[in-house]
Design a protein around this motif. Sequence first.
Motif, PDB file in Angstrom:
ATOM      1  N   HIS A  35       0.900  -1.152   0.025  1.00 44.88           N
ATOM      2  CA  HIS A  35       0.123  -0.076  -0.180  1.00 44.88           C
ATOM      3  C   HIS A  35       0.812   1.333  -0.005  1.00 44.88           C
ATOM      4  O   HIS A  35       0.635   1.930  -0.741  1.00 44.88           O
ATOM      5  CB  HIS A  35      -1.081  -0.060   1.366  1.00 44.88           C
ATOM      6  CG  HIS A  35      -1.871   1.381   1.345  1.00 44.88           C
ATOM      7  ND1 HIS A  35      -2.900   1.486   0.478  1.00 44.88           N
ATOM      8  CD2 HIS A  35      -1.542   2.283   1.989  1.00 44.88           C
ATOM      9  CE1 HIS A  35      -3.396   2.558   0.918  1.00 44.88           C
ATOM     10  NE2 HIS A  35      -2.680   3.163   1.785  1.00 44.88           N
ATOM     11  N   ALA A  38       2.900   1.878  -3.113  1.00 50.78           N
ATOM     12  CA  ALA A  38       2.121   2.647  -4.222  1.00 50.78           C
ATOM     13  C   ALA A  38       1.781   3.977  -3.770  1.00 50.78           C
ATOM     14  O   ALA A  38       1.911   4.962  -4.698  1.00 50.78           O
ATOM     15  CB  ALA A  38       0.688   1.906  -4.246  1.00 50.78           C
ATOM     16  N   VAL A  39       1.415   4.283  -2.540  1.00 54.19           N
ATOM     17  CA  VAL A  39       1.431   5.833  -2.226  1.00 54.19           C
ATOM     18  C   VAL A  39       2.646   6.559  -2.409  1.00 54.19           C
ATOM     19  O   VAL A  39       2.742   7.594  -2.831  1.00 54.19           O
ATOM     20  CB  VAL A  39       1.052   5.941  -0.594  1.00 54.19           C
ATOM     21  CG1 VAL A  39       1.207   7.043  -0.113  1.00 54.19           C
ATOM     22  CG2 VAL A  39      -0.383   5.194  -0.379  1.00 54.19           C
ATOM     23  N   ARG A  40       3.822   6.019  -2.175  1.00 51.36           N
ATOM     24  CA  ARG A  40       5.184   6.838  -2.103  1.00 51.36           C
ATOM     25  C   ARG A  40       5.208   6.947  -3.661  1.00 51.36           C
ATOM     26  O   ARG A  40       5.806   7.850  -4.110  1.00 51.36           O
ATOM     27  CB  ARG A  40       6.198   5.978  -1.542  1.00 51.36           C
ATOM     28  CG  ARG A  40       6.257   6.259  -0.155  1.00 51.36           C
ATOM     29  CD  ARG A  40       7.385   5.578   0.675  1.00 51.36           C
ATOM     30  NE  ARG A  40       8.637   6.346   0.435  1.00 51.36           N
ATOM     31  CZ  ARG A  40       9.479   6.020   1.315  1.00 51.36           C
ATOM     32  NH1 ARG A  40       9.388   5.425   2.174  1.00 51.36           N
ATOM     33  NH2 ARG A  40      10.661   6.716   1.089  1.00 51.36           N
ATOM     34  N   ARG A  41       5.133   5.761  -4.627  1.00 49.79           N
ATOM     35  CA  ARG A  41       5.231   5.902  -5.950  1.00 49.79           C
ATOM     36  C   ARG A  41       4.456   6.992  -6.654  1.00 49.79           C
ATOM     37  O   ARG A  41       4.796   7.960  -7.499  1.00 49.79           O
ATOM     38  CB  ARG A  41       4.981   4.540  -6.637  1.00 49.79           C
ATOM     39  CG  ARG A  41       5.317   4.623  -8.145  1.00 49.79           C
ATOM     40  CD  ARG A  41       4.501   3.251  -8.718  1.00 49.79           C
ATOM     41  NE  ARG A  41       3.103   3.393  -8.510  1.00 49.79           N
ATOM     42  CZ  ARG A  41       2.328   2.445  -8.496  1.00 49.79           C
ATOM     43  NH1 ARG A  41       2.840   1.105  -8.663  1.00 49.79           N
ATOM     44  NH2 ARG A  41       0.969   2.582  -8.450  1.00 49.79           N
ATOM     45  N   ASP A  42       3.078   6.995  -6.223  1.00 48.41           N
ATOM     46  CA  ASP A  42       2.130   8.075  -6.777  1.00 48.41           C
ATOM     47  C   ASP A  42       2.536   9.470  -6.480  1.00 48.41           C
ATOM     48  O   ASP A  42       2.466  10.448  -7.396  1.00 48.41           O
ATOM     49  CB  ASP A  42       0.633   7.836  -6.197  1.00 48.41           C
ATOM     50  CG  ASP A  42       0.317   6.354  -7.127  1.00 48.41           C
ATOM     51  OD1 ASP A  42       0.891   5.988  -7.838  1.00 48.41           O
ATOM     52  OD2 ASP A  42      -0.701   6.131  -6.338  1.00 48.41           O
ATOM     53  N   GLU A  43       3.000   9.719  -5.169  1.00 48.08           N
ATOM     54  CA  GLU A  43       3.392  10.897  -4.673  1.00 48.08           C
ATOM     55  C   GLU A  43       4.784  11.521  -5.426  1.00 48.08           C
ATOM     56  O   GLU A  43       4.850  12.539  -5.767  1.00 48.08           O
ATOM     57  CB  GLU A  43       3.619  10.929  -3.109  1.00 48.08           C
ATOM     58  CG  GLU A  43       4.275  12.086  -2.621  1.00 48.08           C
ATOM     59  CD  GLU A  43       3.334  13.300  -2.817  1.00 48.08           C
ATOM     60  OE1 GLU A  43       3.688  14.466  -2.171  1.00 48.08           O
ATOM     61  OE2 GLU A  43       1.968  13.116  -2.407  1.00 48.08           O
ATOM     62  N   CYS A  44       5.571  10.414  -5.769  1.00 43.70           N
ATOM     63  CA  CYS A  44       6.756  10.860  -6.541  1.00 43.70           C
ATOM     64  C   CYS A  44       6.417  11.458  -7.764  1.00 43.70           C
ATOM     65  O   CYS A  44       7.022  12.194  -8.360  1.00 43.70           O
ATOM     66  CB  CYS A  44       7.766   9.555  -6.534  1.00 43.70           C
ATOM     67  SG  CYS A  44       9.488   9.817  -6.667  1.00 43.70           S
ATOM     68  N   LYS A  45       5.407  10.724  -8.440  1.00 43.75           N
ATOM     69  CA  LYS A  45       5.288  10.862  -9.840  1.00 43.75           C
ATOM     70  C   LYS A  45       4.481  12.228  -9.760  1.00 43.75           C
ATOM     71  O   LYS A  45       4.703  12.895 -10.733  1.00 43.75           O
ATOM     72  CB  LYS A  45       4.347   9.726 -10.253  1.00 43.75           C
ATOM     73  CG  LYS A  45       4.892   8.571 -10.821  1.00 43.75           C
ATOM     74  CD  LYS A  45       3.997   7.618 -11.543  1.00 43.75           C
ATOM     75  CE  LYS A  45       4.664   6.163 -11.915  1.00 43.75           C
ATOM     76  NZ  LYS A  45       4.139   5.282 -12.410  1.00 43.75           N
ATOM     77  N   ALA A  46       3.586  12.441  -8.891  1.00 44.90           N
ATOM     78  CA  ALA A  46       2.614  13.507  -8.882  1.00 44.90           C
ATOM     79  C   ALA A  46       3.470  14.972  -8.219  1.00 44.90           C
ATOM     80  O   ALA A  46       3.397  15.971  -8.993  1.00 44.90           O
ATOM     81  CB  ALA A  46       1.481  13.477  -7.843  1.00 44.90           C
ATOM     82  N   SER A  50       9.663  12.236  -2.326  1.00 34.57           N
ATOM     83  CA  SER A  50       9.244  11.233  -1.910  1.00 34.57           C
ATOM     84  C   SER A  50       8.668  11.371  -0.364  1.00 34.57           C
ATOM     85  O   SER A  50       9.344  12.045   0.312  1.00 34.57           O
ATOM     86  CB  SER A  50      10.615  10.133  -1.839  1.00 34.57           C
ATOM     87  OG  SER A  50      10.296   9.026  -1.418  1.00 34.57           O
TER      88      SER A  50
END
Length: 181
Positions: A35, A38-46, A50
């Motif tokens: 979970h 995914a949250v950290r990946r999405d935050e990094c992309k947006a 990190s």
Amino acid sequence: METYTLGYKFRIYPNKTQARLINRTLGCARFVFNHFLAVRRDECKANHHSLTYVKTSQFLIDLKKREDTSWLSEADSMALQESLRNLDRAYENFFQKRAGYPRFKSKHSRSQSYRTRNQGNGIRIEGNRIKLPKVGLVKIKQSRTFEGRILNATVSRTASGTYFVSLCVEMDKTALLHPNG
């Protein structure tokens, strides 16, 4: 006083209820890791930044309070925190080019494990049993004894369904040099 940390691995024999609790904790630790990956990946992309362990730890508290994920409260809270620490360490290794990008953990991997810290003597050996947080006293096949303080325990399940516990033990240097006194 100089100390060393040593690892000891023993086979454990949980009863059906304990095995269910261990399996639930394994699943919860995997869920938390995936979970927040995914949250950290999405935050990094947006936002091109990190999240830290501290921030994800605060999010975990909120996640446990939500109705759809309230079942996380049934697992050992230290195991969930350690799962977040493992994720943070995986990101740290990635950013320092020591490892690849962190991957999602699979329910179907050959062996699964979770680590829990020893707080307030919550992990201890009593006769032929080991006390584990939220699981209770589990039968252990202790092949050797040790003197020292248990720092943490890693509970693992193999693909064949056997369970093990690995203990990280802090020992005196003198106890290592003179094991019989």
